[in-house]
Scaffold this motif. Structure first.
Motif, short mmCIF file in Angstrom:
data_model
loop_
_atom_site.label_atom_id
_atom_site.label_comp_id
_atom_site.label_asym_id
_atom_site.label_seq_id
_atom_site.Cartn_x
_atom_site.Cartn_y
_atom_site.Cartn_z
N THR A 35 0.80 -1.22 0.00
CA THR A 35 0.00 0.00 0.00
C THR A 35 0.84 1.28 0.00
N LYS A 36 1.83 1.33 0.88
CA LYS A 36 2.64 2.55 1.00
C LYS A 36 4.01 2.42 0.35
N ASP A 59 2.23 6.64 -4.88
CA ASP A 59 0.80 6.95 -4.84
C ASP A 59 0.67 8.45 -4.67
N LEU A 95 -0.91 8.97 -0.93
CA LEU A 95 -0.28 8.38 0.25
C LEU A 95 1.24 8.50 0.25
N HIS A 144 -4.27 -1.80 -0.43
CA HIS A 144 -5.51 -1.31 0.16
C HIS A 144 -6.20 -0.25 -0.70
N GLN A 145 -5.50 0.28 -1.67
CA GLN A 145 -6.08 1.35 -2.49
C GLN A 145 -7.39 0.87 -3.14
N SER A 165 -10.43 0.87 -1.55
CA SER A 165 -11.19 0.04 -0.62
C SER A 165 -11.68 0.86 0.58
N TRP A 223 -10.56 0.72 3.39
CA TRP A 223 -9.41 1.10 4.23
C TRP A 223 -8.48 2.08 3.53
N ASP A 224 -8.93 2.68 2.47
CA ASP A 224 -8.13 3.64 1.72
C ASP A 224 -8.65 5.05 2.00
N ARG A 274 -10.32 9.16 -2.89
CA ARG A 274 -9.48 9.60 -4.00
C ARG A 274 -10.24 10.54 -4.92
N SER A 297 -13.57 3.95 -5.42
CA SER A 297 -12.55 4.70 -6.15
C SER A 297 -12.03 3.91 -7.35
N VAL A 312 -8.75 2.89 -9.19
CA VAL A 312 -7.31 2.79 -8.91
C VAL A 312 -6.62 1.83 -9.88
#
Length: 606
Positions: free
Chosen positions: A422-423, A427, A430, A454-455, A457, A459-460, A463, A481, A483
């Motif tokens: 995710t990170k 991004d 993020l 996680h993008q 979702s 938990w994101d 966007r 979103s 992605v």
């Protein structure tokens, strides 16, 4: 007798032969008027002994999308060929159908999960051969969605096709919680999901009598049709939706369709082995019946209710016994996804002492390892071919590379480390610069890697402004979103690290245009991470939306972030006009979903 169409499914080969020019459209030629006219098409599906599941799915797709009834017959069964003949087999069973196969297909070298599709110049024979039954199932989906056009109720396969495919990633997965999953065909109902949408009341998995089974079979169908092969399900065994019986039903169906179910197992929380119910291997039931078990001690010295201490000996035995029951009972699952509880770390004297030993990690990674290794070791003795994946809640970094965590050497070598991509990926929200240079590789000791993104979702972050309702059920979130670009970038970067796969959240049904694009991106780029993004839009998506120009326009309309009411209204009108031109009901359905999505956005604007 009319000419025949033979369809065969082979296996995996890392070559695709369609058109030499990447800019050339992959869309199927539109049937001529005289082809589309005439009496109802007649046809048959000839299935080898190991092709039954794939054949019956194809029969269902024909009935659902074309309104035609094609019989499924065995190789030696007499039948009326009719207009079209589809033939399905694998590399292992193609001798049963050798009288129907092109000579080149008889000797094609095919790998697991892959397939070959071949059609003749008159589109009267289509052959699909799988490297194995899973590859056959994916080939059937590829054939129907990308290489057979529909003009009303007439099927026209793409002509002169010789297509061999193999996936770059062996693990292409969705990650889902049961209570957040809604795959309703009606987009307005998707946006009424409890725990996701602020005013949502719908919980499809709890609808009686078959809500859980119906919901997750629909997810499986989409995945298999689009060559995705793993489904992580948290909350899998729950008495509220039928308990063990429905869990076994879903896993059996998924296995037959080339999708591995990986139930989530919490080794310190999340219900344990049996998520919901008064069961010996539900963690709350266990603690209630064993009050002598120590609870996890938090940093402030207080016990954490409902969470056992990882070093408690009674609890350790429960983990082994639970694994024994689980893997002997659930015969059709494809693996498990383990979490011990997000960053849980026990501060009792015994656990502190264990973490102080030089062979152990000094953070939550020890608690993770101590509660998951017993489960994996017991599971490997019972079902060594399962995917045993575990979430380490971490991204790998230069610091991890210079000082590899100890847990990597403590898990069995076949265990699959789930890193958090995710990170790591660049991004724009993020992590604009990204933390994944080409010099970075998984730390020493990593044997098998996959990544979770996680993008896009729950938990994101939000966007696009329409990515989640303005009055969301959560304080953050990008459930709706788009992605697909980040999915492409992640696949392109991860393959360089010899990653075995990617997991994205698959909780929202394909009736949501942007979510379907995310899933189609996972399909395309997990099979071919080197595919250019614009080529994907113009060429790969063309058969789904009506040709290269329309696939490009569809993407532009979905991704449009305008809030101007007049522009949204204009987009709706354009989508409506395009929808009326669609003779292929599958394309029409996607444009109808876009109209619904744009109307939703209208209601969100001031």
């Amino acid at each position: 007798m009319k000419p025949t169409i033979a369809l065969l499914v082979f296996g995996l080969v890392a070559v695709e032969v369609v058109a030499d020019d990447p800019s050339q459209s992959k869309s199927i030629p539109t049937p001529s008027k005289d082809t589309a006219a005439g009496p109802t098409q007649r046809g048959v599906i000839v299935a080898a002994s190991d092709a039954t599941s794939a054949a019956h799915r194809f029969k269902t797709l024909i009935a659902q999308d074309a309104g035609l009834n094609f019989a499924v017959v065995s190789p030696n069964q007499k039948h009326d060929v009719g207009d079209l003949q589809f033939v399905f087999c694998t590399k292992a069973s193609r001798s049963e159908l050798k009288h129907l196969l092109p000579a080149a297909a008889l000797s094609a070298d095919l790998k697991p999960q892959g397939f070959l599709i071949s059609t003749d110049s008159t589109t009267t024979q289509a052959v699909v051969i799988g490297g194995d039954p899973d590859g056959l199932r994916y080939g059937v989906g590829e054939l129907w969605h990308y290489h057979c056009s529909l003009d009303g109720k007439r099927i026209v396969p793409q002509n002169s096709l010789w297509l061999v495919k193999a996936p770059a990633f062996s693990k292409r997965m969705f990650w889902n919680w049961t209570h957040c999953t809604n795959w309703d065909d009606d987009l307005s109902r998707v946006h009424q999901t409890k725990h996701v949408d602020a005013i949502g009341t719908l919980e499809p998995y709890l609808v009686q009598p078959n809500g859980f089974v119906d919901t997750f079979q629909k997810v499986v169908d989409f995945q298999a049709d689009h060559k995705l092969n793993g489904l992580i399900v948290w909350g899998f065994i729950n008495d509220a939706h039928g308990g063990l019986a429905t869990a076994q039903s879903v896993s059996k169906y998924a296995k037959a369709n080339g999708v591995k179910i990986l139930p989530g197992i919490g080794t310190m929380g999340y219900g344990g082995f049996y998520f919901g119910g008064n069961h010996p291997f539900n963690i709350s039931t266990f603690l209630a019946k064993h009050p002598q078990v120590r609870l996890m001690v938090q940093a402030d010295g207080k016990d954490m209710p409902g969470t056992p201490c990882p070093s408690d000996l009674v609890f350790q035995q429960w983990l082994r016994d639970g694994a024994e029951w689980y893997f002997t009972t659930l015969k059709d699952i494809g693996g498990v996804n383990l979490e011990h509880g997000d960053f849980f770390q026990c501060h009792c004297p015994r656990c502190k002492m264990q973490r102080s030993l030089p062979e152990n990690d000094q953070n939550y990674h020890w608690d993770m390892m101590a509660t998951q290794v017993p489960v994996i070791e017991r599971g490997l003795k019972i079902s060594p071919d399962l995917w045993f994946s575990y979430a380490c809640y971490d991204a790998y970094s230069a610091a991890l590379l210079s000082n590899p965590p100890k847990f990597l050497a403590q898990y069995p070598k076949s265990a699959i480390t789930q890193w958090t991509y995710t990170k790591m990926i660049a991004d724009p929200i993020l992590n604009p610069a990204g933390s994944w240079p080409l010099s970075l590789r998984p730390p020493t000791g990593t044997n098998h890697s996959v990544g979770l993104l996680h993008q896009g979702s729950h938990w994101d972050v939000k966007r696009q402004w329409w990515g989640e309702s303005d009055k969301s059920a959560v304080a953050f979130g990008g459930t709706y979103s788009l992605v697909s670009d980040l999915i492409q970038q992640t696949c392109h970067r991860a393959i360089a690290d010899q990653s075995e796969g990617l997991q994205i959240i698959g909780q929202i049904g394909a009736a949501s245009p942007q979510n379907e694009l995310n899933y189609l991106a996972l399909e395309a780029f997990s099979w071919n991470p080197q595919l250019d993004y614009q080529t994907w839009i113009d060429r790969e998506l063309a058969p789904l939306y009506g040709g290269p120009k329309l696939s490009r326009r569809y993407y532009e309309l979905v991704s449009n972030i305008t809030k101007l009411p007049q522009e949204i209204a204009s987009d709706i009108q354009e989508a409506q006009q395009t929808h009326t031109q669609m003779s292929d009901p599958r394309q029409a359905r996607r444009w109808a979903n876009l109209i619904s999505e744009l109307r939703r956005r209208q209601t969100l604007t001031p």
